[in-house]
Write a protein that holds these residues in place. Structure first.
Motif, PDB file in Angstrom:
ATOM      1  N   TYR A 184       0.842  -1.197   0.000  1.00  0.00           N
ATOM      2  CA  TYR A 184       0.000   0.000   0.000  1.00  0.00           C
ATOM      3  C   TYR A 184       0.878   1.248   0.000  1.00  0.00           C
ATOM      4  O   TYR A 184       1.846   1.317   0.768  1.00  0.00           O
ATOM      5  N   CYS A 185       0.532   2.212  -0.830  1.00  0.00           N
ATOM      6  CA  CYS A 185       1.162   3.513  -0.653  1.00  0.00           C
ATOM      7  C   CYS A 185       0.261   4.337   0.250  1.00  0.00           C
ATOM      8  O   CYS A 185      -0.970   4.166   0.239  1.00  0.00           O
ATOM      9  N   GLY A 186       0.868   5.192   1.031  1.00  0.00           N
ATOM     10  CA  GLY A 186       0.103   5.980   1.971  1.00  0.00           C
ATOM     11  C   GLY A 186       0.647   7.379   2.082  1.00  0.00           C
ATOM     12  O   GLY A 186       1.833   7.632   1.822  1.00  0.00           O
ATOM     13  N   MET A 187      -0.236   8.299   2.448  1.00  0.00           N
ATOM     14  CA  MET A 187       0.152   9.674   2.713  1.00  0.00           C
ATOM     15  C   MET A 187      -0.153   9.959   4.176  1.00  0.00           C
ATOM     16  O   MET A 187      -1.292   9.792   4.620  1.00  0.00           O
ATOM     17  N   PRO A 188       0.857  10.379   4.921  1.00  0.00           N
ATOM     18  CA  PRO A 188       0.622  10.610   6.343  1.00  0.00           C
ATOM     19  C   PRO A 188      -0.149  11.900   6.601  1.00  0.00           C
ATOM     20  O   PRO A 188      -0.238  12.781   5.746  1.00  0.00           O
ATOM     21  N   ARG A 189      -0.697  11.977   7.787  1.00  0.00           N
ATOM     22  CA  ARG A 189      -1.423  13.167   8.221  1.00  0.00           C
ATOM     23  C   ARG A 189      -0.562  14.410   8.042  1.00  0.00           C
ATOM     24  O   ARG A 189      -1.014  15.422   7.555  1.00  0.00           O
ATOM     25  N   ALA A 190       0.696  14.308   8.445  1.00  0.00           N
ATOM     26  CA  ALA A 190       1.625  15.437   8.328  1.00  0.00           C
ATOM     27  C   ALA A 190       2.418  15.322   7.034  1.00  0.00           C
ATOM     28  O   ALA A 190       3.652  15.241   7.038  1.00  0.00           O
ATOM     29  N   TYR A 191       1.716  15.311   5.910  1.00  0.00           N
ATOM     30  CA  TYR A 191       2.362  15.089   4.613  1.00  0.00           C
ATOM     31  C   TYR A 191       3.287  16.240   4.226  1.00  0.00           C
ATOM     32  O   TYR A 191       4.126  16.098   3.350  1.00  0.00           O
TER      33      TYR A 191
ATOM     34  N   ARG B 116       6.532   5.633  10.537  1.00  0.00           N
ATOM     35  CA  ARG B 116       6.588   4.194  10.272  1.00  0.00           C
ATOM     36  C   ARG B 116       5.320   3.478  10.734  1.00  0.00           C
ATOM     37  O   ARG B 116       5.064   2.356  10.311  1.00  0.00           O
ATOM     38  N   ASP B 117       4.540   4.123  11.578  1.00  0.00           N
ATOM     39  CA  ASP B 117       3.344   3.494  12.118  1.00  0.00           C
ATOM     40  C   ASP B 117       2.159   3.796  11.204  1.00  0.00           C
ATOM     41  O   ASP B 117       1.905   4.962  10.861  1.00  0.00           O
ATOM     42  N   GLN B 118       1.407   2.776  10.839  1.00  0.00           N
ATOM     43  CA  GLN B 118       0.283   2.963   9.927  1.00  0.00           C
ATOM     44  C   GLN B 118      -0.755   3.917  10.479  1.00  0.00           C
ATOM     45  O   GLN B 118      -1.490   4.549   9.696  1.00  0.00           O
ATOM     46  N   VAL B 119      -0.860   4.063  11.776  1.00  0.00           N
ATOM     47  CA  VAL B 119      -1.894   4.934  12.351  1.00  0.00           C
ATOM     48  C   VAL B 119      -1.636   6.401  12.021  1.00  0.00           C
ATOM     49  O   VAL B 119      -2.524   7.237  12.172  1.00  0.00           O
ATOM     50  N   GLU B 120      -0.429   6.714  11.585  1.00  0.00           N
ATOM     51  CA  GLU B 120      -0.094   8.097  11.241  1.00  0.00           C
ATOM     52  C   GLU B 120      -0.403   8.422   9.778  1.00  0.00           C
ATOM     53  O   GLU B 120      -0.155   9.538   9.326  1.00  0.00           O
ATOM     54  N   TYR B 121      -0.933   7.456   9.070  1.00  0.00           N
ATOM     55  CA  TYR B 121      -1.274   7.665   7.664  1.00  0.00           C
ATOM     56  C   TYR B 121      -2.791   7.864   7.534  1.00  0.00           C
ATOM     57  O   TYR B 121      -3.574   7.087   8.064  1.00  0.00           O
ATOM     58  N   ASP B 122      -3.172   8.903   6.802  1.00  0.00           N
ATOM     59  CA  ASP B 122      -4.586   9.209   6.623  1.00  0.00           C
ATOM     60  C   ASP B 122      -5.139   8.723   5.291  1.00  0.00           C
ATOM     61  O   ASP B 122      -6.348   8.523   5.163  1.00  0.00           O
ATOM     62  N   TYR B 123      -4.297   8.608   4.286  1.00  0.00           N
ATOM     63  CA  TYR B 123      -4.772   8.254   2.950  1.00  0.00           C
ATOM     64  C   TYR B 123      -4.003   7.042   2.449  1.00  0.00           C
ATOM     65  O   TYR B 123      -2.788   6.928   2.655  1.00  0.00           O
ATOM     66  N   TRP B 124      -4.734   6.166   1.761  1.00  0.00           N
ATOM     67  CA  TRP B 124      -4.146   4.919   1.284  1.00  0.00           C
ATOM     68  C   TRP B 124      -4.523   4.665  -0.175  1.00  0.00           C
ATOM     69  O   TRP B 124      -5.610   5.030  -0.620  1.00  0.00           O
ATOM     70  N   GLY B 125      -3.610   3.994  -0.871  1.00  0.00           N
ATOM     71  CA  GLY B 125      -3.949   3.475  -2.176  1.00  0.00           C
ATOM     72  C   GLY B 125      -4.775   2.200  -2.012  1.00  0.00           C
ATOM     73  O   GLY B 125      -5.025   1.741  -0.897  1.00  0.00           O
TER      74      GLY B 125
END
Length: 125
Positions: free
Chosen positions: A93-100, A107-116
């Protein structure tokens, strides 16, 4: 709301290579911090690699084999995966974190807000 569109993946023999691509839906995020994470069956989603405007980061398990890069003009982030091993088999999965907008690569998935949508990578032995 941003969408992340992934492509690439597939079936490859051990030792082979694949390249994954991830494109945000708007050019606004062409230099945003992005990450690749993967999830194998029965396991937690784990960090693989990330890229910010100034740096990159890799999990120890892929360091020296995977390379993350971006083409700003094409608004695309790539994950080049070489010397693949059966243990690399997972949905990526590619992801964009909250603080992009930050150079911090979480590194923690919980910090990502958007996912492919996720793309399957299968490495046969």
């Amino acid at each position: 709301h941003v969408q992340l569109v992934e492509s690439g993946g597939g079936l490859v023999q051990a030792g082979g290579s694949l390249r994954l691509s991830c494109a945000p839906s708007t050019q606004t995020f062409s230099t945003a911090t992005m990450g690749w994470l993967r999830q194998a069956p029965g396991k937690e989603r784990e960090f693989v690699a990330g890229i910010s405007r100034s740096t990159t980061d890799y999990a120890d398990s892929v360091k020296g084999r995977f390379t993350i890069s971006r083409d700003v003009a094409k608004n695309t982030v790539f994950l080049q995966m070489n010397s693949l091993k059966p243990d690399d088999t997972a949905v990526y999965y590619c992801g964009m974190p909250r603080a992009y907008f930050s150079d911090y690569i979480p590194r923690d998935q919980v910090e990502y807000d958007y996912w492919g949508q996720g793309t399957q990578v299968t490495v046969s032995s």
